[in-house]
Design an enzyme around this catalytic site. Structure first.
Site, mmCIF file in Angstrom:
data_model
loop_
_atom_site.group_PDB
_atom_site.id
_atom_site.type_symbol
_atom_site.label_atom_id
_atom_site.label_comp_id
_atom_site.label_asym_id
_atom_site.label_seq_id
_atom_site.Cartn_x
_atom_site.Cartn_y
_atom_site.Cartn_z
ATOM 1 N N ASP A 11 47.580 29.439 11.759
ATOM 2 C CA ASP A 11 47.985 28.698 12.955
ATOM 3 C C ASP A 11 47.316 29.382 14.147
ATOM 4 O OD1 ASP A 11 49.562 26.913 14.629
ATOM 5 O OD2 ASP A 11 50.877 28.587 15.072
ATOM 6 N N SER A 12 47.475 28.799 15.338
ATOM 7 C CA SER A 12 46.946 29.451 16.538
ATOM 8 C C SER A 12 47.748 30.707 16.883
ATOM 9 C CB SER A 12 47.008 28.476 17.710
ATOM 10 O OG SER A 12 48.347 28.055 17.895
ATOM 11 N N CYS A 74 49.478 24.215 11.240
ATOM 12 C CA CYS A 74 49.317 23.847 12.642
ATOM 13 C C CYS A 74 49.009 22.356 12.675
ATOM 14 C CB CYS A 74 48.144 24.649 13.217
ATOM 15 S SG CYS A 74 47.638 24.118 14.852
ATOM 16 N N GLU A 155 55.391 30.791 22.642
ATOM 17 C CA GLU A 155 54.521 31.928 22.311
ATOM 18 C C GLU A 155 54.798 33.105 23.247
ATOM 19 O OE1 GLU A 155 51.798 33.410 19.662
ATOM 20 O OE2 GLU A 155 52.315 31.287 19.625
ATOM 21 N N CYS A 187 54.793 20.077 15.904
ATOM 22 C CA CYS A 187 54.100 21.319 16.257
ATOM 23 C C CYS A 187 54.902 22.409 15.575
ATOM 24 C CB CYS A 187 54.090 21.511 17.770
ATOM 25 S SG CYS A 187 53.483 23.149 18.261
ATOM 26 N N HIS A 189 55.343 25.357 16.211
ATOM 27 C CA HIS A 189 56.095 26.268 17.081
ATOM 28 C C HIS A 189 57.530 25.758 17.325
ATOM 29 C CE1 HIS A 189 52.189 28.022 18.097
ATOM 30 N NE2 HIS A 189 52.789 28.939 18.815
HETATM 31 N N1 DGL Z 1 51.513 25.349 16.364
HETATM 32 C C1 DGL Z 1 50.462 24.469 16.648
HETATM 33 C C2 DGL Z 1 50.711 23.054 16.216
HETATM 34 O O1 DGL Z 1 51.435 22.854 15.253
HETATM 35 C C3 DGL Z 1 49.611 24.609 17.859
HETATM 36 C C4 DGL Z 1 50.167 25.064 19.146
HETATM 37 C C5 DGL Z 1 49.021 25.387 20.111
HETATM 38 O O2 DGL Z 1 48.333 26.366 19.836
HETATM 39 O O3 DGL Z 1 48.817 24.622 21.067
HETATM 40 O O4 DGL Z 1 50.184 22.132 16.769
#
Ligand code: DGL
Length: 268
Positions: A11-12, A74, A155, A187, A189
Site C-alpha cells: 500500500d502507499s 490499496c 496517516e 480505501c 486506510h
Molecule cells: N490506502 C490507499 C487506498 O486504498 C491509498 C491512500 C493514499 O495513499 O491516498 O486507496
C-alpha cells in the site's frame, strides 16, 4: 511454488495494514511481507502513470522476496495498476486486488441496494466501483464520493479525535450519501475510522469492512491453489520506502512489539 513462501502485501502507507491484519487473523500460519510506499504517499492525488510505475517496482521487489501471492492492499493502486501487474507478473505469482472481491460480495447480497462508495480522488475518478457494479449488479444504485483528506489525516495519526470527527462529518453529510443503506470504505486506510463513521450514521447504514472480505478471498484462493501454509511461519517483515514514526506506531498497534521495520529504497 511451495506453500511456505510468504504473501506479499503493499500500500502507499499504513492503510494496507488493515488488510494484512485481517489476513493474519484468518491465516495465522502465513508469513507476510509488507511494503508501505511512504515516500510516495498519498497515492490518491498521483497520476495513474505514477501509481502504475510505483506498483510495478514494488511488485518486482515482492517477487524477489519469493512471494507466492501479491495483494495490492490499496484501492488506488488496484484501480490503476492491477492490469499492469497481471501483465508483468501473473505467470510467476498470483495477484489479488482489493476491489473485485468486494464487488462480488456486494453483488451477491440482496440487503445492499443503495450503495455509497468513498475513496481517494484517484479511485473515485477512475469510476472503477461504479462501472464494475453496473455490470455485476445492474439493479443496485451506486453513488461515489471522493474523500481526499481522509487517508493523509489517518496517516498522520488523526483519528478518534475532534479534528477527525469534523472532517468525517463534513464529508459524510454530502448529498451523494443522503439515502444510502450501505457504505463501502473503498480505501484501505478507512477501517481505522470505521467506528467514527458508524457513529455518524448511528447504525442505520451498513459499513462494509473490505479488509475482511479480501482476507476471506485470499484464504479461498490459497485453498484452491493448494498453497495454504500448514507449518510454522517465518517472522513477518515490514518494509517502508521512507521512515515515519506513525507507520511504526501503527504497525506495532496491529502486530505487537516484535515487528522488524526496515527502510528500503527500491527506486534506484
Ligand atoms: N490506502 C490507499 C487506498 O486504498 C491509498 C491512500 C493514499 O495513499 O491516498 O486507496
Amino acid at each position: 511454488m511451495s506453500s511456505n513462501q510468504p504473501i506479499g502485501i503493499f500500500d502507499s502507507g499504513i492503510g494496507g495494514l488493515t488488510v494484512a491484519n485481517a489476513i493474519h487473523k484468518i491465516l495465522p500460519n502465513e508469513q507476510l511481507i509488507y511494503f508501505g510506499d511512504t515516500a510516495h504517499l498519498p497515492y490518491g492525488d498521483k497520476s495513474p502513470e505514477a501509481i502504475r510505475s510505483y506498483s510495478l517496482k514494488i511488485g518486482r521487489f515482492l517477487l524477489d522476496q519469493n512471494c507466492k501471492l501479491i495483494v495490492i492492499a490499496c484501492n488506488t493502486a488496484s484501480s490503476h495498476a492491477y492490469t499492469k501487474l497481471v501483465e508483468a507478473f501473473a505467470d510467476k505469482v498470483h495477484i489479488v486486488n482489493v476491489i473485485d472481491p468486494v464487488v462480488d460480495f456486494l453483488a451477491d447480497n440482496k440487503a445492499f441496494q443503495k450503495i455509497g462508495v468513498i475513496g481517494t480522488k484517484s479511485t473515485i475518478n477512475s469510476g472503477v466501483y461504479t462501472n464494475k457494479l453496473k455490470i455485476a449488479a445492474p439493479a443496485k444504485e451506486v453513488s461515489a464520493l471522493a474523500t481526499p483528506l481522509l487517508a493523509p489525516m489517518i496517516e498522520e495519526g488523526f483519528y478518534n479525535n475532534n479534528i477527525s470527527h469534523t472532517v468525517i462529518r463534513s464529508y459524510l453529510s454530502s448529498p451523494e450519501l443522503y439515502s444510502i443503506d450501505t457504505l463501502v470504505l473503498a480505501c484501505t486506510h478507512y477501517p481505522l475510522i470505521q467506528k467514527e463513521i458508524d457513529e455518524y450514521f448511528n447504525g442505520k447504514v451498513t459499513i462494509i469492512n473490505t479488509a475482511k472480505i479480501v482476507a476471506e478471498h485470499i484464504k479461498n484462493t490459497l485453498v484452491k491453489l493448494d498453497l495454504l501454509n500448514g507449518g510454522i511461519p517465518a517472522d513477518h517483515q515490514f518494509f517502508v520506502s521512507d521512515f515515519t514514526s506513525s507507520f511504526e506506531n501503527s504497525t506495532r498497534l496491529f502486530f505487537g512489539e516484535q515487528i522488524h521495520l526496515k527502510l528500503k529504497n527500491i527506486w534506484e
